[in-house]
Design an enzyme around this catalytic site. Structure first.
Site, PDB file in Angstrom:
ATOM      1  N   GLY A  23       9.047  -0.735  11.715  1.00  0.00           N
ATOM      2  CA  GLY A  23       8.726   0.705  12.105  1.00  0.00           C
ATOM      3  C   GLY A  23       9.668   1.636  12.455  1.00  0.00           C
ATOM      4  O   GLY A  23       9.856   2.861  12.295  1.00  0.00           O
ATOM      5  N   GLY A  38      10.744  -5.549   7.375  1.00  0.00           N
ATOM      6  CA  GLY A  38      10.474  -6.908   7.513  1.00  0.00           C
ATOM      7  C   GLY A  38      10.619  -7.680   6.052  1.00  0.00           C
ATOM      8  O   GLY A  38      11.271  -8.852   5.878  1.00  0.00           O
ATOM      9  N   LYS A  46       0.758  -1.322  -0.013  1.00  0.00           N
ATOM     10  CA  LYS A  46       0.100   0.157  -0.006  1.00  0.00           C
ATOM     11  C   LYS A  46       0.925   1.186  -0.083  1.00  0.00           C
ATOM     12  O   LYS A  46       1.825   1.229   0.576  1.00  0.00           O
ATOM     13  CB  LYS A  46      -0.739   0.153   1.294  1.00  0.00           C
ATOM     14  CG  LYS A  46      -1.828  -1.071   1.237  1.00  0.00           C
ATOM     15  CD  LYS A  46      -2.482  -0.966   2.551  1.00  0.00           C
ATOM     16  CE  LYS A  46      -3.717  -2.045   2.728  1.00  0.00           C
ATOM     17  NZ  LYS A  46      -4.197  -2.249   4.148  1.00  0.00           N
TER      18      LYS A  46
HETATM   19  P1  AMP Z   1       3.949  -3.966   3.154  1.00  0.00           P
HETATM   20  O1  AMP Z   1       3.757  -4.953   4.617  1.00  0.00           O
HETATM   21  O2  AMP Z   1       3.230  -2.888   2.682  1.00  0.00           O
HETATM   22  O3  AMP Z   1       5.598  -3.734   2.948  1.00  0.00           O
HETATM   23  O4  AMP Z   1       3.873  -5.082   2.031  1.00  0.00           O
HETATM   24  C1  AMP Z   1       4.318  -6.178   1.884  1.00  0.00           C
HETATM   25  C2  AMP Z   1       3.510  -7.150   1.195  1.00  0.00           C
HETATM   26  O5  AMP Z   1       2.901  -6.700  -0.046  1.00  0.00           O
HETATM   27  C3  AMP Z   1       3.838  -8.702   0.853  1.00  0.00           C
HETATM   28  O6  AMP Z   1       3.369  -9.705   1.610  1.00  0.00           O
HETATM   29  C4  AMP Z   1       3.670  -8.718  -0.657  1.00  0.00           C
HETATM   30  O7  AMP Z   1       3.033  -9.980  -0.951  1.00  0.00           O
HETATM   31  C5  AMP Z   1       2.612  -7.667  -0.901  1.00  0.00           C
HETATM   32  N1  AMP Z   1       2.625  -7.298  -2.272  1.00  0.00           N
HETATM   33  C6  AMP Z   1       3.451  -6.756  -3.188  1.00  0.00           C
HETATM   34  N2  AMP Z   1       3.251  -6.674  -4.074  1.00  0.00           N
HETATM   35  C7  AMP Z   1       1.784  -7.029  -4.383  1.00  0.00           C
HETATM   36  C8  AMP Z   1       0.771  -6.971  -5.408  1.00  0.00           C
HETATM   37  N3  AMP Z   1       1.089  -6.698  -6.527  1.00  0.00           N
HETATM   38  N4  AMP Z   1      -0.745  -7.289  -5.034  1.00  0.00           N
HETATM   39  C9  AMP Z   1      -0.536  -7.596  -3.732  1.00  0.00           C
HETATM   40  N5  AMP Z   1       0.213  -7.778  -2.590  1.00  0.00           N
HETATM   41  C10 AMP Z   1       1.355  -7.395  -3.099  1.00  0.00           C
END
Ligand code: AMP
Length: 416
Positions: A396, A373, A217
């Protein structure tokens, strides 16, 4: 004071570590990185002839005793890592005797600090909207001071080596420091390394500086993206947030992950990058899947033209090349967040291309910091963790530090 300048002989040291290690259903440690990370600090104290009181949190017991989060489960692993016996205090707030009995070279592990709500200092069982909340918070803050004072009373010297919780103003991470003189409190080696790595990224920048922000996100990364915008030459945005940007620019994203309430924010980031002369690099093509699974059918399509029933789960070949070209020439690199759903083996190519290019740049002399992470999990999965300059243990805390925020755990010791 610094750890290297302090002689712990005959002293009792209370050390805040981050032993919040992942456990399987049988209570076995599945990844002991955090224990290994604290060893240099703990060994220095013991080798000097000091005695050691180790304190940590584990999980989120929310101020209540919960055996699932007991540090007793990791006592033997800590003993093995230190190569000596470890005593255990089953109540961290009533360990005066056990602490007093410690002889030089002996180790006492305190039970999970978060079994007490005082550790986090947040009132329990009362909503923020409750008129009595402010009074409850004030009372809890007073109790937090007492709790911190009690922990401090066990020792002559305080060391904070828990970077993972340095962004929290908790009893054991910050408040406790008030009960030690400046010459009797210091950062541990791990903390020193983390702080220095962030400093390399924020103040000692060799250009070009390329930041790669991925993950699911844009909303959780906006603070850091905005702060980086003033510092970087190239900003690569990838992962799930690609599709919020694609939709914001009029693209068709099928069933891809998207934050519909952040479309304006995405456009604003694009505009700001232009104004500040930052080279914003977004994915142009993607590997789309017909379901969210490793075995899904896939095809490579433009990130702006994903048919309904398909979702972008990884960066496409053109994007991977564009990312790698930018990364390869960088002299300072920050990577946070994967470029795709790297947990599925069939959607790791984007993240792998980034990791490989970072390794190449590092080889040519760039400083590369990988943190958060999931990107750490990526470099571990690809076996390249030792080929980048620094892998941060903080999620964080790292993000907040790079956002430019002062970390309470560091400030409490350095008096900033
Ligand atoms: P974050 O915790 O925001 O750093 O997000 C990490 C997560 O983003 C990981 O578990 C990935 O599987 C997910 N992620 C990365 N690219 C995508 C995508 N195109 N669609 C859905 N999830 C994603």
């Amino acid at each position: 004071m610094t750890l290297d300048n302090y002689n712990f002989a005959g002293k009792k040291a209370i050390v805040r570590v981050d032993f919040n290690v992942p456990l399987d259903e049988n209570g076995n440690i599945t990844d002991d990185t955090r224990i290994r990370g604290a060893l240099p600090t703990l060994k220095k104290i013991l080798n000097d002839g000091g005695s050691l009181i180790i304190m940590s949190h584990m999980g989120k017991p929310k101020g209540k005793v919960n055996p699932k989060f007991s540090l007793a489960q990791i006592k033997d692993a800590v003993a093995k890592a230190l190569g000596r016996d470890v005593k255990f205090a089953a109540d961290c707030a009533n360990a005066s005797e056990a602490a007093a009995d410690l002889k030089p070279g002996e180790v006492l592990l305190l039970e999970n600090l978060r079994f007490y709500p005082e550790e986090e200092g947040k009132p329990v069982g009362i909503e923020k909207t409750d008129p009595a909340y402010d009074a409850a918070k004030k009372e809890m803050k007073a109790r937090q001071k007492e709790f911190a004072k009690k922990l401090a009373s066990y020792a002559d010297v305080y060391v904070n080596d828990a970077f993972g919780t340095a962004h929290r103003k908790h009893a054991s991470t910050a408040v406790i420091a008030d009960y030690f003189d400046a010459q009797d409190k210091m950062l541990g080696y791990l903390m020193e390394k983390e702080v220095k790595a962030v400093d390399n990224i924020l103040s000692d920048i060799k250009r070009p500086f390329t930041a790669i922000m991925g993950g699911s996100k844009v909303s959780t990364k906006i603070g850091i993206i905005e702060n980086l915008m003033d510092k970087v030459d190239n900003l690569i945005l990838c992962g799930g947030m690609t599709y919020t940007f694609a939709k914001a620019q009029g693209g068709k994203i099928g069933d891809s992950i998207c934050e519909n309430d952040k479309l304006d924010l995405a456009l604003d980031i694009i505009k700001k990058a232009k104004e500040k002369g930052v080279n914003l690099v977004l994915g142009t093509d993607c590997v789309a899947a017909d379901s969210f699974s490793n075995d899904a059918k896939t095809m490579v399509v433009s990130a702006m033209e994903i048919p309904d029933g398909w979702q972008g789960l990884d960066a496409g070949p053109e994007t991977r090349k564009a990312f790698a070209d930018v990364i390869r020439d960088a002299k300072t690199i920050l990577w946070n967040g994967p470029a795709g759903v790297f947990e599925f083996d069939n959607f790791t190519d984007g993240s792998r291309a980034i990791a490989d290019a970072i390794v190449e740049a590092t080889d040519k002399g760039a400083f590369s910091l990988v943190g958060g992470g999931d990107s750490v999990a990526c470099v571990n999965k690809f076996g390249v963790a030792d080929q980048v300059s620094y892998v941060s243990t903080g999620g964080g805390a790292l993000l907040e530090a790079i956002e430019g925020k002062v970390l309470p755990g560091v400030a409490a010791i350095k008096g900033e």
